[in-house]
Design a protein around this motif. Structure first.
Motif, PDB file in Angstrom:
ATOM      1  N   LEU A  13      -5.853  10.748  -6.405  1.00 41.81           N
ATOM      2  CA  LEU A  13      -5.342  10.844  -5.039  1.00 41.81           C
ATOM      3  C   LEU A  13      -6.342  11.496  -4.088  1.00 41.81           C
ATOM      4  O   LEU A  13      -6.997  12.481  -4.436  1.00 41.81           O
ATOM      5  N   LEU A  36       1.181   6.913   1.734  1.00 40.21           N
ATOM      6  CA  LEU A  36       1.996   6.530   0.576  1.00 40.21           C
ATOM      7  C   LEU A  36       2.879   7.710   0.146  1.00 40.21           C
ATOM      8  O   LEU A  36       4.091   7.573  -0.066  1.00 40.21           O
ATOM      9  N   VAL A  83      -3.932   3.380  -8.855  1.00 41.31           N
ATOM     10  CA  VAL A  83      -3.886   4.853  -8.884  1.00 41.31           C
ATOM     11  C   VAL A  83      -3.287   5.277 -10.229  1.00 41.31           C
ATOM     12  O   VAL A  83      -2.113   5.044 -10.497  1.00 41.31           O
ATOM     13  N   ARG A 124       1.204   0.039  -5.681  1.00 44.37           N
ATOM     14  CA  ARG A 124      -0.250  -0.023  -5.925  1.00 44.37           C
ATOM     15  C   ARG A 124      -0.527   0.147  -7.404  1.00 44.37           C
ATOM     16  O   ARG A 124       0.090   0.971  -8.061  1.00 44.37           O
ATOM     17  N   VAL A 171       5.005   3.478  -7.715  1.00 43.76           N
ATOM     18  CA  VAL A 171       4.341   2.874  -6.544  1.00 43.76           C
ATOM     19  C   VAL A 171       3.935   1.431  -6.845  1.00 43.76           C
ATOM     20  O   VAL A 171       3.677   1.069  -7.996  1.00 43.76           O
ATOM     21  N   GLU A 184      -6.543   9.415   1.675  1.00 46.32           N
ATOM     22  CA  GLU A 184      -6.229   7.998   1.933  1.00 46.32           C
ATOM     23  C   GLU A 184      -4.795   7.678   1.486  1.00 46.32           C
ATOM     24  O   GLU A 184      -4.140   6.794   2.026  1.00 46.32           O
ATOM     25  N   HIS A 185      -4.308   8.423   0.486  1.00 45.15           N
ATOM     26  CA  HIS A 185      -2.981   8.121  -0.065  1.00 45.15           C
ATOM     27  C   HIS A 185      -1.851   8.895   0.615  1.00 45.15           C
ATOM     28  O   HIS A 185      -0.699   8.775   0.213  1.00 45.15           O
ATOM     29  N   LEU A 237       0.808  -1.233   0.000  1.00 46.55           N
ATOM     30  CA  LEU A 237       0.000   0.000   0.000  1.00 46.55           C
ATOM     31  C   LEU A 237       0.834   1.272   0.000  1.00 46.55           C
ATOM     32  O   LEU A 237       0.471   2.255  -0.644  1.00 46.55           O
ATOM     33  N   THR A 238       1.948   1.254   0.741  1.00 46.39           N
ATOM     34  CA  THR A 238       2.729   2.497   0.846  1.00 46.39           C
ATOM     35  C   THR A 238       4.100   2.364   0.187  1.00 46.39           C
ATOM     36  O   THR A 238       4.907   3.285   0.238  1.00 46.39           O
TER      37      THR A 238
END
Ligand code: GTA
Length: 312
Positions: A208, A215, A202, A199, A197, A211-212, A172-173
Motif C-alpha cells: 500500500l 480505495l 495488491v 484490484r 478488493v 495511491e491506494h 480501482l476503488t
C-alpha cells in the motif's frame, strides 16, 4: 455497473447461503488421523483426517447461545440434575437439536500447509524490515502462498454470490463485502465480515502507498455504512483491520464486532484500517520502508528463510 446491496432480510437470514440440510455429508466418511488443536474455553476442535483418500481438516465449534431463542431453549429442553447443595444446583440441559448446533468447517482436499496452519505450535515473533520483505518474504510467498482461488470465485460470483452484502464494482476503488466463513450470521456479538478488493495487484499491507488511499477510504466508509444499515452495528462498535502477514495474499479487510475477541485480532497481527490510512497520509512509503513484526509458527517455511538469512 452500479453498486449493489443485498436486502437486509437476505443478509440477516438465519441459515447460511445454502440453508438446506446437506445430503452428501463430507464428515460422515471422515476418518480421524489426529487432533491438531482443541480449546475447551473456545469450545472448538481442529481435526486432521481423511475423506476417502483425500486429506481433510474439519473444524467443529459450538455455536454461542442466542438471545432470541432463550425462552424456547429453557421451555423445551430437558434438565438432568447433577448436584444440589443449599441454594446451588447444576444440571445438564438437553436442548432440542435445532438449538444445539455445531458450526462445522471442512477443508478438503487440505494441503500440508492447511494442516500446519491449524496445528498447535510454538510461535516466534519476526521483525521484517522493508528490505527483508523484498529479499526474504516476497520470494517465499510468491512460491508458497495459499491459493486465492476462493477469493477469485467470490469476485467472479462463482461462489458465495448470494452471501454478498454489498458490492462497489469500481475496478480501482471497489470491493465486495460478505460474511467471513468464521461467522455463522446467527448473532451479532461475533459479527465478522470481510471486504475483498477488486484490484488483484495488491498482496498485503506492504504494497500500500498513498495511491491506494481512495480505495481504503471508500472501503472504510461504505463498509461501515453497510454494516450499520444491515446489522445495526455502528462504526464505534467495529474493529476494522488488516492482518500482517495474511494467509491469503489478495488485499482484504476484516470487519469484526469490537465485543468479539476474533482469532488474529491481537497487536502482533492486526493493523487498524484507520491507522493505516493516517500513516499513508503522512508518508506514502510508510509500509514500503518500515519494519513490521508478525508471528510465525515453528515449522513455517518463512521462519526457516528468516533463519537462513541470519535474521533470527
Ligand atoms: N467467506 O472461502 C472462504 C474463506 N476462506 C477460505 C477464508 N476466509 C473465507 N471467508 C469466506 N469464504 O478471516 C476468511 C478467513 C479469514 C480471512 C482471511 O478470510 O476466515 P487472512 O488472510 O488474514 O488469513 O484472512 P488468516 O489470518 O490465516 O485468517 P484465519 O483463517 O482466520 O486464521 C487465523 C486463526 O483463526 C487461525 O490460526 C485459527 O486459530 C483461527 N480459525 C481459523 N478458522 C477458524 C474457524 N473456522 N473456526 C475457529 N477458528 C478459526
Amino acid at each position: 455497473m452500479a453498486e449493489r446491496e443485498n436486502d437486509g432480510a437476505a443478509a440477516k437470514r438465519p441459515k447460511t447461503d445454502a440453508g438446506e440440510l446437506s445430503s452428501d455429508s463430507p464428515v460422515s466418511d471422515f476418518k480421524i488421523t489426529r487432533i491438531l488443536r482443541e480449546c475447551a474455553r473456545e469450545k472448538n476442535i481442529f481435526i486432521h483426517g481423511k475423506v476417502k483418500d483425500q486429506d481433510a481438516v474439519v473444524i467443529l465449534e459450538k455455536a454461542p447461545i442466542r438471545k432470541d431463542t432463550l425462552s424456547e431453549l429453557l421451555k423445551s429442553s430437558q434438565l438432568q440434575l447433577e448436584m444440589k447443595n443449599d441454594v446451588y444446583s447444576t444440571y445438564q440441559l438437553q436442548a432440542p437439536a435445532h438449538l444445539n448446533e455445531i458450526k462445522t468447517t471442512v477443508i478438503c482436499p487440505a494441503t500440508e500447509k492447511h494442516v500446519k496452519k491449524y496445528l498447535h505450535q510454538e510461535v516466534f515473533l519476526v521483525e521484517e524490515s522493508g528490505e527483508d520483505y523484498r529479499t526474504v518474504t516476497l520470494p517465499y510467498i510468491s512460491s508458497q502462498s495459499f491459493s486465492v482461488q476462493w477469493v477469485h470465485n467470490i469476485l467472479e460470483k462463482k461462489a458465495e454470490a448470494d452471501r454478498i452484502v454489498f458490492e462497489d464494482p469500481d475496478p480501482l476503488t471497489g470491493f465486495v463485502l460478505l460474511p467471513d466463513f468464521k461467522w455463522d450470521k446467527k448473532q451479532i456479538q461475533d459479527l465478522y465480515l470481510i471486504a475483498i478488493v477488486h484490484r488483484r495487484d495488491v498482496k498485503s499491507l506492504r504494497d500500500l502507498t498513498s495511491e491506494h488511499l481512495p480505495l481504503l477510504t471508500n472501503l472504510r466508509s461504505k463498509g461501515e455504512d453497510t454494516i450499520q444499515r444491515q446489522y445495526g452495528v455502528p462504526p464505534s462498535k467495529l474493529r476494522v483491520y488488516f492482518h500482517y502477514q495474511p494467509s491469503y495474499h489478495h488485499l482484504h479487510v476484516h470487519f469484526t464486532s469490537l465485543e468479539y475477541n476474533a482469532p488474529g485480532c491481537g497487536v502482533e497481527r492486526a493493523h487498524l484500517l484507520s491507522d493505516v490510512i493516517q500513516n499513508l497520509q503522512a508518508d506514502s512509503s510508510y509500509y514500503h520502508n518500515r519494519s513490521l513484526a508478525f508471528p510465525l509458527r515453528a515449522d513455517d517455511g518463512l521462519l526457516l528463510k528468516f533463519k537462513e538469512a541470519g535474521k533470527l
